[in-house]
Write an enzyme that holds these catalytic residues in place. Structure first.
Site, PDB file in Angstrom:
ATOM      1  N   SER A   1       0.826  -1.204   0.000  1.00 37.77           N
ATOM      2  CA  SER A   1       0.000   0.000   0.000  1.00 37.77           C
ATOM      3  C   SER A   1       0.869   1.267   0.000  1.00 37.77           C
ATOM      4  O   SER A   1       1.628   1.488  -0.938  1.00 37.77           O
ATOM      5  CB  SER A   1      -0.951  -0.045   1.201  1.00 37.77           C
ATOM      6  OG  SER A   1      -2.000   0.877   1.061  1.00 37.77           O
TER       7      SER A   1
ATOM      8  N   GLU B   1     -10.184  -4.099  -5.614  1.00 33.42           N
ATOM      9  CA  GLU B   1      -9.744  -2.997  -4.752  1.00 33.42           C
ATOM     10  C   GLU B   1      -9.595  -1.688  -5.517  1.00 33.42           C
ATOM     11  O   GLU B   1      -9.419  -1.661  -6.740  1.00 33.42           O
ATOM     12  CB  GLU B   1      -8.428  -3.351  -4.059  1.00 33.42           C
ATOM     13  CG  GLU B   1      -7.237  -3.539  -4.969  1.00 33.42           C
ATOM     14  CD  GLU B   1      -5.966  -3.737  -4.151  1.00 33.42           C
ATOM     15  OE1 GLU B   1      -5.772  -2.985  -3.193  1.00 33.42           O
ATOM     16  OE2 GLU B   1      -5.191  -4.646  -4.485  1.00 33.42           O
TER      17      GLU B   1
ATOM     18  N   HIS C   1      -7.822  -5.464   0.240  1.00 30.12           N
ATOM     19  CA  HIS C   1      -6.575  -4.728   0.090  1.00 30.12           C
ATOM     20  C   HIS C   1      -5.513  -5.303   1.033  1.00 30.12           C
ATOM     21  O   HIS C   1      -5.741  -5.443   2.234  1.00 30.12           O
ATOM     22  CB  HIS C   1      -6.846  -3.252   0.419  1.00 30.12           C
ATOM     23  CG  HIS C   1      -5.671  -2.358   0.358  1.00 30.12           C
ATOM     24  ND1 HIS C   1      -4.982  -2.089  -0.805  1.00 30.12           N
ATOM     25  CD2 HIS C   1      -5.056  -1.633   1.330  1.00 30.12           C
ATOM     26  CE1 HIS C   1      -4.004  -1.241  -0.559  1.00 30.12           C
ATOM     27  NE2 HIS C   1      -4.022  -0.954   0.736  1.00 30.12           N
TER      28      HIS C   1
END
Length: 358
Positions: free
Chosen positions: A187, A290, A320
């Protein structure tokens, strides 16, 4: 008065166009990337329950209290797991070594955790770092980089750069040159990872042998279609960031500049918008449901067009950064086996073409 208002509007529009000069990357959305066959396993229902708990942990809270609750809940993700590795604190650079039994400490992975640049820690991501150390026989250094808003975005970027430079010559036991180096992150940490390998290239350091990212943020301009199209199918990012879809993008860009003190069009914050030539073999894993899916797709397409060996593997219906739910989630186990195979191929290629190593 009307003329003054019109003049202000014209000024703001002109300043926006001048400051945020964005290349149109919609042509990168044409590539049709395959998605693995199958449906989410039964264990995914339990994962979704944990995601709901994460949302409940900060419900009704605002500001700093909400952020502290999120950080606390994330740090508790590793509680109760049977972890094989030794976890050894390091003060400078700040982080922790994750050392699985039998690993070779000249094999090193710098792991950069996610959490929207404001949450997460080495502790929150121990499920990932423990498994990485096991499958790669490498010592993993989980970096505890400085978080926003207490620190500036660029403070975290500098921490990543300094940690990588340090890891090239230091292992968990003593100063020792690295034999095999990997940079990995998820991320927001995936964004730092991709920005870091470009910085390494530009500054003439020994490049990482490989990079791995889970659901990386690659473009803070939020122009990719899935940022809006996948809000309803993303149980983690949708509730947290879906509201941004109602705000005009130029307003978001100015807000991002104010918060990050870096333009969202800058390659430091948006690696997709940088030079993607001459990068190391890179594996990206993402979910087809996502919000950051097209961040991954666009990055892979642009990097491949620039001649860099970037591979994107996509799973159906995963949350995610589902890799953090190992060993509960079979798809997380699959993802780590995918990583193992990828790195084995990288090392096999290195042995066949040693002249390509720096």
């Amino acid at each position: 008065m009307l003329w003054i208002i019109l003049a202000i509007i014209v000024f703001i529009v002109a300043a926006t166009l001048l400051l945020f000069r964005l290349e149109d990357l919609s042509h990168l959305d044409q590539d049709d990337y395959p998605v693995r066959d199958g449906k989410p396993s039964d264990a995914n229902r339990e994962v979704l329950g944990r995601i709901r708990e994460l949302g409940q942990s900060s419900k009704g809270l605002r500001g700093k209290a909400r952020l502290m609750a999120l950080r606390k809940h994330m740090d508790e993700l590793s509680q109760g797991l049977e972890l094989a590795s030794e976890f050894r604190h390091c003060e400078s650079p700040r982080g922790e070594w994750v050392i699985a039994p039998g690993c070779d400490t000249r094999r090193r992975i710098l792991y950069i955790h996610g959490g929207a640049w404001a949450a997460g820690s080495p502790r929150s991501h121990r499920a990932i770092t423990d498994r990485l150390s096991q499958i790669t026989r490498a010592a993993v250094f989980a970096l505890d980089y400085r978080l926003m808003p207490e620190n500036r975005f660029m403070d975290g970027v500098r921490d990543c750069r300094e940690a990588y430079t340090w890891l090239l010559k230091h292992g968990p036991e003593s100063p020792e040159s690295a034999g095999f180096m990997v940079v990995a992150g998820d991320s927001a940490g995936g964004s730092h990872t991709l920005g870091l390998i470009a910085w390494i290239r530009d500054n003439g350091l020994r490049q990482a042998d490989a990079a791995i990212t889970f659901s990386p943020s690659t473009d803070l301009t939020l122009t990719a279609p899935s940022n809006r199209n996948n809000i309803e199918t993303d149980p983690l990012l949708g509730p947290a960031f879906g509201g941004l879809s109602k705000i005009p993008l130029p307003v978001i860009w100015w807000a991002t500049l104010a918060a990050f003190r870096v333009s969202p069009a800058s390659p430091v914050a948006s690696p997709l918008r940088g030079d993607l030539r001459d990068l190391p073999p890179t594996l990206i894993q993402a979910s087809d449901t996502e919000m950051l899916l097209d961040n991954a797709r666009r990055y892979a397409s642009k990097a491949q067009a620039a001649g860099s060996p970037v591979t994107l593997h996509t799973w159906p219906g995963m949350v995610h950064v589902w890799q953090i739910f190992v060993p509960l989630l079979p798809e997380a186990e699959e993802a780590f086996q995918d990583i193992k195979s990828f790195l084995e191929q990288v090392e096999s290629g290195s042995r066949m073409h040693p002249e390509g190593q720096t």
